[in-house]
Enzyme design. Sequence first.
Site, mmCIF file in Angstrom:
data_model
loop_
_atom_site.group_PDB
_atom_site.id
_atom_site.type_symbol
_atom_site.label_atom_id
_atom_site.label_comp_id
_atom_site.label_asym_id
_atom_site.label_seq_id
_atom_site.Cartn_x
_atom_site.Cartn_y
_atom_site.Cartn_z
ATOM 1 N N THR A 104 0.829 -1.197 0.000
ATOM 2 C CA THR A 104 0.000 0.000 0.000
ATOM 3 C C THR A 104 0.866 1.250 0.000
ATOM 4 O O THR A 104 0.551 2.243 -0.673
ATOM 5 C CB THR A 104 -0.926 0.003 1.232
ATOM 6 O OG1 THR A 104 -1.611 -1.247 1.301
ATOM 7 C CG2 THR A 104 -1.944 1.126 1.130
ATOM 8 N N TYR B 115 -12.955 -3.778 1.630
ATOM 9 C CA TYR B 115 -14.271 -3.329 1.166
ATOM 10 C C TYR B 115 -15.340 -4.423 1.230
ATOM 11 O O TYR B 115 -16.442 -4.195 1.720
ATOM 12 C CB TYR B 115 -14.201 -2.748 -0.256
ATOM 13 C CG TYR B 115 -15.506 -2.071 -0.672
ATOM 14 C CD1 TYR B 115 -15.807 -0.786 -0.221
ATOM 15 C CD2 TYR B 115 -16.437 -2.723 -1.479
ATOM 16 C CE1 TYR B 115 -17.009 -0.182 -0.572
ATOM 17 C CE2 TYR B 115 -17.638 -2.125 -1.822
ATOM 18 C CZ TYR B 115 -17.925 -0.852 -1.367
ATOM 19 O OH TYR B 115 -19.110 -0.254 -1.701
ATOM 20 N N TYR C 286 -1.510 -10.281 5.906
ATOM 21 C CA TYR C 286 -1.372 -8.869 6.279
ATOM 22 C C TYR C 286 -2.707 -8.408 6.831
ATOM 23 O O TYR C 286 -3.693 -8.301 6.099
ATOM 24 C CB TYR C 286 -0.948 -8.042 5.062
ATOM 25 C CG TYR C 286 -0.761 -6.558 5.305
ATOM 26 C CD1 TYR C 286 -0.655 -6.026 6.595
ATOM 27 C CD2 TYR C 286 -0.666 -5.679 4.238
ATOM 28 C CE1 TYR C 286 -0.473 -4.672 6.803
ATOM 29 C CE2 TYR C 286 -0.487 -4.319 4.425
ATOM 30 C CZ TYR C 286 -0.397 -3.818 5.717
ATOM 31 O OH TYR C 286 -0.230 -2.458 5.911
ATOM 32 N N ARG D 201 -7.431 -0.135 7.095
ATOM 33 C CA ARG D 201 -7.586 0.049 5.649
ATOM 34 C C ARG D 201 -8.646 -0.876 5.056
ATOM 35 O O ARG D 201 -9.320 -0.518 4.092
ATOM 36 C CB ARG D 201 -6.252 -0.198 4.932
ATOM 37 C CG ARG D 201 -5.226 0.903 5.126
ATOM 38 C CD ARG D 201 -4.028 0.664 4.230
ATOM 39 N NE ARG D 201 -3.030 1.713 4.349
ATOM 40 C CZ ARG D 201 -3.010 2.823 3.612
ATOM 41 N NH1 ARG D 201 -3.949 3.040 2.717
ATOM 42 N NH2 ARG D 201 -2.053 3.712 3.773
ATOM 43 N N LYS E 195 2.077 -9.957 8.831
ATOM 44 C CA LYS E 195 2.326 -8.567 9.177
ATOM 45 C C LYS E 195 1.077 -8.094 9.900
ATOM 46 O O LYS E 195 -0.005 -8.005 9.314
ATOM 47 C CB LYS E 195 2.579 -7.732 7.924
ATOM 48 C CG LYS E 195 2.746 -6.235 8.189
ATOM 49 C CD LYS E 195 2.889 -5.457 6.882
ATOM 50 C CE LYS E 195 2.967 -3.958 7.140
ATOM 51 N NZ LYS E 195 3.055 -3.180 5.866
ATOM 52 N N ILE F 139 7.685 -4.448 9.454
ATOM 53 C CA ILE F 139 7.674 -3.984 8.069
ATOM 54 C C ILE F 139 7.270 -2.523 8.126
ATOM 55 O O ILE F 139 6.144 -2.189 8.480
ATOM 56 C CB ILE F 139 6.732 -4.817 7.185
ATOM 57 C CG1 ILE F 139 7.273 -6.247 7.064
ATOM 58 C CG2 ILE F 139 6.600 -4.185 5.801
ATOM 59 C CD1 ILE F 139 6.398 -7.182 6.236
#
Length: 295
Positions: free
Chosen positions: A50, A113, A139, A144, A168, A210
């Site tokens: 991202t 989403y 992840y 987000r 992550k 990360i």
Amino acid sequence: MASLKDTLTGTGVALVTPFKKNFDIDYDAFKKMIDYVIEGNVEYIVVLGTTGEAPTLNTAEKKDIIKFSYDVVNKRVPVVVGIGGNNTAELLHDLETFPLEDAIAVLSASPYYSKPSQEGIYQHYKTLAEASPKPILLYNVPGRTSKNVEADTIIRLARDVENIKGIKEAGGDFAQCVKVLRDAPEDFLVVSGDDALGMAQIACGMQGVISVAGNAFPKAFSDMVRSSLKHDFKTAKSINDKLAGAYELMFAENNPAGVKAFLAEMGLIENYLRLPLVPLSEKYRLLVNAFVAKG
């Protein structure tokens, strides 16, 4: 398959994608960024995350970035490739067609989403992992995606699916982190995705970070992580305290607008982002400039 703990403990940098004024990829600046973070002694790099504005890159650009990264890195550090999204079938195609031969792993953000159930998330990742030529790193970034990958789902994936080798974790829930660290298999890599929480999460047992901040401050950030991994938290806190103001500015409006403002002020890239992202507002840009000037 060997544990990723052997190679991905420490600091990984989620690299920005530099753009020119016409919004083409600036490969000269991208090379400069790769060399800069490797010379800053980070343990590995992550491309097409991202932070790299992957949602605004087309397929050809993504493939070019991967190949370019391999060439510039030249095996100096491992390369992790980001392949994530909410269209499982499309991601299967990407896993089949992207040049992954020199990647050590694939970092895959959970579906955004769509907000699938935990069973949907499980089946999504299981399907990807069974098709992937490289180990999968989960992840979890609910800020987000709007959907947390719960601890039980993470542990289930870690135990059930051989090709899922780590995560992550950027959910910010310490209780969830502790549960995953306690119950996941011994060889399951758990790294932080939150720069500001990295030191504390390493203290809980995570194996590294990360990082976004590592783009701009690779040496300082990776020194902080290595000190934390050695349980030298006095040294780690001293470094982390100096970076704390940068963390705040990097995420004041959005990522990667914040870190790109730092990198532009440091002369490493031009300050361009692809819509719908725009550069940091003047209010925060001036604060970034002051932070950089202060050293």
